[in-house]
Write an enzyme that holds these catalytic residues in place. Sequence first.
Site, PDB file in Angstrom:
ATOM      1  CB  THR A 294       0.494 -10.764  11.510  1.00 22.90           C
ATOM      2  OG1 THR A 294      -1.392 -10.988  11.481  1.00 22.90           O
ATOM      3  CG2 THR A 294       0.508  -9.597  10.974  1.00 22.90           C
TER       4      THR A 294
ATOM      5  CE1 TYR B 268      35.192  25.279   0.378  1.00 25.51           C
ATOM      6  CE2 TYR B 268      37.247  25.651  -1.037  1.00 25.51           C
ATOM      7  CZ  TYR B 268      35.825  24.961  -0.605  1.00 25.51           C
ATOM      8  OH  TYR B 268      35.701  24.125  -0.085  1.00 25.51           O
TER       9      TYR B 268
ATOM     10  NE  ARG C   7      -2.387  -1.961   3.182  1.00 28.23           N
ATOM     11  CZ  ARG C   7      -2.212  -2.222   4.465  1.00 28.23           C
ATOM     12  NH1 ARG C   7      -4.012  -2.115   5.177  1.00 28.23           N
ATOM     13  NH2 ARG C   7      -1.612  -3.594   5.748  1.00 28.23           N
TER      14      ARG C   7
ATOM     15  CG  ASP D 239       2.384  -1.294  10.112  1.00 30.54           C
ATOM     16  OD1 ASP D 239       2.159  -0.995  12.108  1.00 30.54           O
ATOM     17  OD2 ASP D 239       1.935  -0.093   9.876  1.00 30.54           O
TER      18      ASP D 239
HETATM   19  C1  UD1 Z   1      -2.231  -5.853  11.640  1.00 31.05           C
HETATM   20  C2  UD1 Z   1      -3.588  -6.181  12.142  1.00 31.05           C
HETATM   21  C3  UD1 Z   1      -4.666  -5.378  12.892  1.00 31.05           C
HETATM   22  C4  UD1 Z   1      -4.599  -4.283  13.469  1.00 31.05           C
HETATM   23  C5  UD1 Z   1      -3.049  -3.400  12.175  1.00 31.05           C
HETATM   24  C6  UD1 Z   1      -1.985  -2.330  13.706  1.00 31.05           C
HETATM   25  C7  UD1 Z   1      -3.155  -8.631  11.949  1.00 31.05           C
HETATM   26  C8  UD1 Z   1      -3.677 -10.004  11.072  1.00 31.05           C
HETATM   27  N1  UD1 Z   1      -3.926  -7.427  11.972  1.00 31.05           N
HETATM   28  O1  UD1 Z   1      -3.335  -5.597  10.123  1.00 31.05           O
HETATM   29  O2  UD1 Z   1      -6.084  -6.326  13.482  1.00 31.05           O
HETATM   30  O3  UD1 Z   1      -5.511  -3.657  13.705  1.00 31.05           O
HETATM   31  O4  UD1 Z   1      -2.362  -4.398  12.281  1.00 31.05           O
HETATM   32  O5  UD1 Z   1      -1.876  -1.664  13.249  1.00 31.05           O
HETATM   33  O6  UD1 Z   1      -2.155  -8.767  11.947  1.00 31.05           O
HETATM   34  N2  UD1 Z   1       3.880  -8.778   8.469  1.00 31.05           N
HETATM   35  C9  UD1 Z   1       5.069  -9.466   8.358  1.00 31.05           C
HETATM   36  N3  UD1 Z   1       4.229 -11.007   7.154  1.00 31.05           N
HETATM   37  C10 UD1 Z   1       3.192 -10.527   6.748  1.00 31.05           C
HETATM   38  C11 UD1 Z   1       2.672  -9.822   6.857  1.00 31.05           C
HETATM   39  C12 UD1 Z   1       2.724  -8.931   7.118  1.00 31.05           C
HETATM   40  O7  UD1 Z   1       6.280  -9.721   8.741  1.00 31.05           O
HETATM   41  O8  UD1 Z   1       3.096 -11.509   6.040  1.00 31.05           O
HETATM   42  C13 UD1 Z   1       4.340  -7.271   9.118  1.00 31.05           C
HETATM   43  C14 UD1 Z   1       4.467  -6.511   8.534  1.00 31.05           C
HETATM   44  O9  UD1 Z   1       6.076  -5.757   7.730  1.00 31.05           O
HETATM   45  C15 UD1 Z   1       3.990  -5.089   9.351  1.00 31.05           C
HETATM   46  C16 UD1 Z   1       3.430  -6.128  10.548  1.00 31.05           C
HETATM   47  O10 UD1 Z   1       3.876  -7.359  10.391  1.00 31.05           O
HETATM   48  O11 UD1 Z   1       5.129  -4.424  10.126  1.00 31.05           O
HETATM   49  C17 UD1 Z   1       1.548  -5.933  10.350  1.00 31.05           C
HETATM   50  O12 UD1 Z   1       1.774  -5.910   9.689  1.00 31.05           O
HETATM   51  P1  UD1 Z   1      -0.293  -5.086   8.198  1.00 31.05           P
HETATM   52  O13 UD1 Z   1       0.275  -5.805   6.821  1.00 31.05           O
HETATM   53  O14 UD1 Z   1       0.708  -4.042   8.518  1.00 31.05           O
HETATM   54  O15 UD1 Z   1      -0.671  -5.787   9.340  1.00 31.05           O
HETATM   55  P2  UD1 Z   1      -2.561  -4.505   9.055  1.00 31.05           P
HETATM   56  O16 UD1 Z   1      -2.892  -4.874   8.125  1.00 31.05           O
HETATM   57  O17 UD1 Z   1      -1.894  -3.012   9.173  1.00 31.05           O
HETATM   58 CA    CA Z   2      -0.278  -2.461   9.503  1.00 24.67          CA
END
Ligand code: UD1
Ligand code: CA
Length: 470
Positions: free
Chosen positions: A90, A376, A27, A113
């Site tokens: 996650t 300079y 995104r 993040d």
């Molecule tokens: C996630 C949560 C959501 C929460 C939100 C808060 C999950 C399923 N959802 O959503 O409930 O409200 O954060 O900010 O956890 N990452 C990995 N590997 C992956 C996917 C993600 O390491 O396969 C890392 C990303 O780099 C990131 C973090 O996990 O730093 C969160 O992933 P992101 O895709 O931002 O989750 P959200 O959709 O924001």
């Molecule tokens: Ca996020």
Amino acid sequence: MRATGTTPDRSADGWTAIVLAAGRGTRMRSRTPKVLHAVAGRPMLHLVLDALAAAGFDRRVIVAADADDDVAEAGRSHATIAVQDAPLGTGHAVLAAREAVGSAERVLIVNGDLPLLTPGALATLADAHCAERAVLSFLTVEVDDPTGYGRIVRDGEGDRIAGIVEEADTDEQTRAIPEVNAGVYTAEAAWLWSALEALAPAPNGEIYLTDAVRTAVSSGCRVRAQRLADATEAQQVNTRAELAAADTAMRDRIRESLMANGVTLVGLETIYVDAGVEVGEDTTLLPGTHLMGDTVVGRECEIGPNAVLRDMRVGDRCTIGGSTLEGSTVADGVDIGAYCRVRPGSVIEADVHLGTYAEVKASRIGARTQIGHFSYTGDADVGEDVNIGAGAITANYDGTSKHRTEIGDGAFIGSDTMMIAPVRVGAGARTAAGAVVTHDVPDGAQVIGAPARIRDAEGDTTESRQREEQ
Ligand code: UD1
Ligand code: CA
């Protein structure tokens, strides 16, 4: 990174922290991994690591997408790197950290993040987790617009947690819930590994860490949700707009903290100070001032208006007008600008005066030296109590290499002097206006002309005396 003597090392209590940073961050539409985008001048990943360290999490694991990618590179000196080879969610990412976590009893998991998380929130979550013997705990927050977050579902009776529902799986009723998952969890490790292994993938194929909440609830484990008082702590960054919002919130927080520490800010919103910058008491920052990177400013200084300082060390009682200073050291009582440029590798000693349009690069300027006007000074070692006139230049580059200029203590460099490096002007020596100095000038000597010749006590140059003697 941990402030010594303030926080005990939590690894002694069985804690290891896991930072999730292997997501693709699609995104953001960026070639740079999301967690390396900067908030208040510092990569988000480092802000999260700083908060963990300050809260006492000395054992840290970062889940990266590749052992050699930029995230691993940026994190390696702060944490162990674990690799999630495919972005399968996650929950899957946490499992990828299992080997690196080893035999730790409990883990704190944080999404990479979340740049605005404070050490206090992390410490409180971990402390309460242990005190209340929870199996799984997490931070929640009430937000005005819950779009994009997992919603916290509580069952009708009391306030008992039922589970977390991800945005994609919400119905109209859950979508309206203002309490959301912040993305920070603590869990007993042994329970977590088996719970995650048993999770079925969500409809999109990902394994959601958040689904472990339902597992815990249904098996009667103790689950705690802790509400953050300050919603800005939960500001996540999925998009460039959220990156801008996080940056704004972080800079507001930095301004508040500077003022609380005795710094006067004039034109608050026009002053930009990066995370980690330090400013001493009774210093005033005037409108349009930017303090960036690894910068420390002392006490009782006046900076700006419109000054830009990056990676600078500035002493006490300095006045720095609208100038650009980078990668250099400025001692106490120095007065610079407006319109000066100090380039990297310079050391400006005490009580120096740099006036309008003075450019200094990779040079030492000795104490009390005055460079009052456009000039300079590059690759030079300038002594103490030197006066450098308007238009003086160290010609440090011969088209192939850079050469050094040395100016002894108390020397007087006349206006428009060209010093053709490598060259030395001795202590107490004087150059006349317009002199082109091609050879070393002995201590106390005076030179004049182009190329410059030594003038004796009667005012004759070496050349005129030679002519008369013939
Ligand atoms: C996630 C949560 C959501 C929460 C939100 C808060 C999950 C399923 N959802 O959503 O409930 O409200 O954060 O900010 O956890 N990452 C990995 N590997 C992956 C996917 C993600 O390491 O396969 C890392 C990303 O780099 C990131 C973090 O996990 O730093 C969160 O992933 P992101 O895709 O931002 O989750 P959200 O959709 O924001
Ligand atoms: Ca996020």
